[in-house]
Design a protein around this motif. Structure first.
Motif, short mmCIF file in Angstrom:
data_model
loop_
_atom_site.label_atom_id
_atom_site.label_comp_id
_atom_site.label_asym_id
_atom_site.label_seq_id
_atom_site.Cartn_x
_atom_site.Cartn_y
_atom_site.Cartn_z
N PHE A 101 45.31 43.65 50.19
CA PHE A 101 44.52 44.23 49.94
C PHE A 101 43.43 43.35 48.95
O PHE A 101 42.55 44.25 48.21
CB PHE A 101 45.07 45.75 48.94
CG PHE A 101 45.91 46.21 49.47
CD1 PHE A 101 45.75 47.41 50.45
CD2 PHE A 101 47.41 46.16 49.26
CE1 PHE A 101 46.42 48.17 50.81
CE2 PHE A 101 47.95 47.32 49.76
CZ PHE A 101 47.99 48.28 50.73
N ARG A 102 43.39 42.43 49.27
CA ARG A 102 41.74 41.56 48.69
C ARG A 102 41.89 41.78 47.37
O ARG A 102 41.45 41.43 46.30
CB ARG A 102 41.34 42.00 49.01
CG ARG A 102 40.82 41.89 50.88
CD ARG A 102 41.16 39.62 50.73
NE ARG A 102 41.10 39.01 51.83
CZ ARG A 102 42.09 39.12 53.23
NH1 ARG A 102 43.09 39.23 52.78
NH2 ARG A 102 41.65 38.05 54.00
N ILE A 103 43.13 42.37 46.84
CA ILE A 103 43.07 42.38 44.85
C ILE A 103 42.92 41.30 44.39
O ILE A 103 42.09 40.76 43.13
CB ILE A 103 44.22 42.81 44.48
CG1 ILE A 103 44.49 44.42 45.02
CG2 ILE A 103 44.72 43.35 43.51
CD1 ILE A 103 46.00 44.75 44.79
N ASP A 104 42.71 40.04 44.83
CA ASP A 104 43.09 38.52 44.50
C ASP A 104 42.01 38.12 44.55
O ASP A 104 41.70 36.68 43.29
CB ASP A 104 44.20 37.79 45.21
CG ASP A 104 43.21 37.60 46.89
OD1 ASP A 104 43.26 38.45 47.19
OD2 ASP A 104 43.62 36.30 47.34
N GLU A 105 40.65 38.91 44.86
CA GLU A 105 39.77 38.26 44.83
C GLU A 105 39.00 39.07 43.36
O GLU A 105 37.58 37.92 43.52
CB GLU A 105 39.30 38.46 46.35
CG GLU A 105 40.06 37.72 47.33
CD GLU A 105 39.38 37.56 48.33
OE1 GLU A 105 37.94 38.06 49.06
OE2 GLU A 105 39.45 37.03 49.92
N PHE A 106 39.27 39.46 43.45
CA PHE A 106 38.24 40.01 42.27
C PHE A 106 38.10 39.43 41.27
O PHE A 106 37.17 39.98 40.85
CB PHE A 106 39.20 41.45 41.92
CG PHE A 106 39.25 42.32 42.49
CD1 PHE A 106 38.28 43.64 42.30
CD2 PHE A 106 39.98 43.39 43.22
CE1 PHE A 106 37.53 44.83 42.79
CE2 PHE A 106 39.78 44.52 44.22
CZ PHE A 106 38.88 45.05 43.67
N PRO A 107 38.81 38.31 40.94
CA PRO A 107 38.09 37.43 39.76
C PRO A 107 36.83 36.79 40.09
O PRO A 107 36.25 36.09 39.46
CB PRO A 107 39.46 36.83 39.68
CG PRO A 107 40.86 37.16 39.82
CD PRO A 107 40.60 38.58 40.92
N GLN A 108 36.89 36.27 41.75
CA GLN A 108 34.90 35.92 41.94
C GLN A 108 34.52 36.69 41.93
O GLN A 108 33.12 36.19 41.41
CB GLN A 108 35.30 36.06 43.19
CG GLN A 108 36.85 34.75 43.79
CD GLN A 108 36.61 35.64 45.63
OE1 GLN A 108 35.10 35.21 45.82
NE2 GLN A 108 37.92 35.30 46.01
N LEU A 109 34.59 38.14 41.03
CA LEU A 109 32.66 38.46 40.40
C LEU A 109 32.44 38.43 38.69
O LEU A 109 32.02 37.92 38.88
CB LEU A 109 33.57 40.19 40.39
CG LEU A 109 33.47 41.15 41.95
CD1 LEU A 109 33.93 42.71 40.93
CD2 LEU A 109 32.88 41.00 42.48
N ILE A 110 33.67 37.20 38.51
CA ILE A 110 33.21 35.72 37.09
C ILE A 110 32.54 35.43 37.96
O ILE A 110 31.08 35.18 37.56
CB ILE A 110 34.23 35.75 36.80
CG1 ILE A 110 35.22 36.99 36.36
CG2 ILE A 110 33.92 35.11 35.38
CD1 ILE A 110 36.86 36.60 35.53
N ASN A 111 32.33 34.50 38.53
CA ASN A 111 31.94 33.79 39.78
C ASN A 111 30.66 34.62 39.92
O ASN A 111 29.37 33.77 39.82
CB ASN A 111 32.16 32.97 40.72
CG ASN A 111 33.57 32.28 40.91
OD1 ASN A 111 34.87 33.30 40.98
ND2 ASN A 111 32.93 31.07 40.42
N VAL A 112 30.01 35.17 40.30
CA VAL A 112 29.51 36.48 40.18
C VAL A 112 28.02 36.18 39.39
O VAL A 112 27.09 35.96 39.22
CB VAL A 112 29.35 37.64 41.07
CG1 VAL A 112 28.72 38.27 41.61
CG2 VAL A 112 29.82 37.62 42.69
N LEU A 113 28.99 36.87 38.13
CA LEU A 113 28.35 36.86 36.67
C LEU A 113 27.51 36.00 36.04
O LEU A 113 26.10 35.36 35.81
CB LEU A 113 29.06 37.67 36.55
CG LEU A 113 29.33 38.97 36.09
CD1 LEU A 113 30.19 39.25 34.73
CD2 LEU A 113 27.89 39.91 36.20
N LYS A 114 28.86 34.75 36.99
CA LYS A 114 27.97 33.66 36.16
C LYS A 114 26.64 32.48 37.64
O LYS A 114 26.16 31.58 37.23
CB LYS A 114 28.83 32.73 36.55
CG LYS A 114 30.20 33.03 35.47
CD LYS A 114 31.43 31.38 35.52
CE LYS A 114 30.79 30.37 35.27
NZ LYS A 114 31.52 29.55 35.15
#
Length: 197
Positions: free
Chosen positions: A100-113
């Protein structure tokens, strides 16, 4: 500027959505296998190596194990990428998170950075980008994305050059409308056909 505003709004919304479930995800990961629940993987974006954040889906020291004993099982023969459909290094929790691609949610931190964008070329490992043909070298300097044309068109099942072709097309034709279409398609796939990503 519009793209950056979309990145900030989208990543904040995504992190707010996953926040109530994060404790349960982290607990499930930690109970099944040793190691941190969130890891940073080396990926190239804007010509630099960044730490791309993900919920851990594999056992500890999985990259070393893959290189030592699983390399011959690699199903990707058309380029530098590595893929095994039934990779024994992936945990049960990890398989669920990946489906369900849940593992990729932390990448949103990379987006904020400002290290990633919501929509862009797919981020790859340093040892993979050195194999890009000359006509696709410009992809190395691009800001890579959480999702993109290659991600919603087959992702790791795409032939190596086809993936680069789609990412190159995006960079040459990027627009707010194309970003919104790609985000919408990503959400539709995740909700209705998670195996298609």
């Amino acid at each position: 500027m519009t793209k950056r505003i979309l990145d900030i709004i989208g990543s904040i919304l995504g992190l707010l959505i996953i926040a109530p479930f994060s404790l349960f995800i982290i607990l499930a990961i930690k109970l099944e296998s040793k190691g941190p629940a969130i890891i940073g993987l080396d990926r190239v974006s804007q010509g630099k190596i960044i730490k791309l954040y993900k919920f851990r889906t594999m056992i500890k020291n999985a990259p070393a194990i893959e290189k030592a004993s699983l390399l011959h099982l690699n199903e990707r023969k058309d380029g530098p990428f590595f893929k095994i459909s039934k990779n024994p290094c992936i945990t049960k929790t990890g398989r669920f998170l990946r489906k369900f691609r849940i593992d990729e949610f932390p990448q949103l931190i990379n987006v904020l950075k400002n290290e990633l964008t919501l929509v862009g070329p797919r981020p790859h490992k340093p040892e993979e980008v050195i194999h890009y043909p000359e006509r696709y070298q410009h992809l190395i300097l691009a800001k890579t994305g959480v999702t993109g044309l290659s991600q919603v068109s087959g992702s790791s099942s795409l032939p190596f050059l086809k993936e680069l072709e789609l990412d190159s097309y995006y960079l040459k034709n990027q627009s707010l409308w194309l970003d919104l279409k790609t985000i919408t398609k990503t959400l539709l796939i995740l909700f209705f056909d998670p195996t298609a990503v």
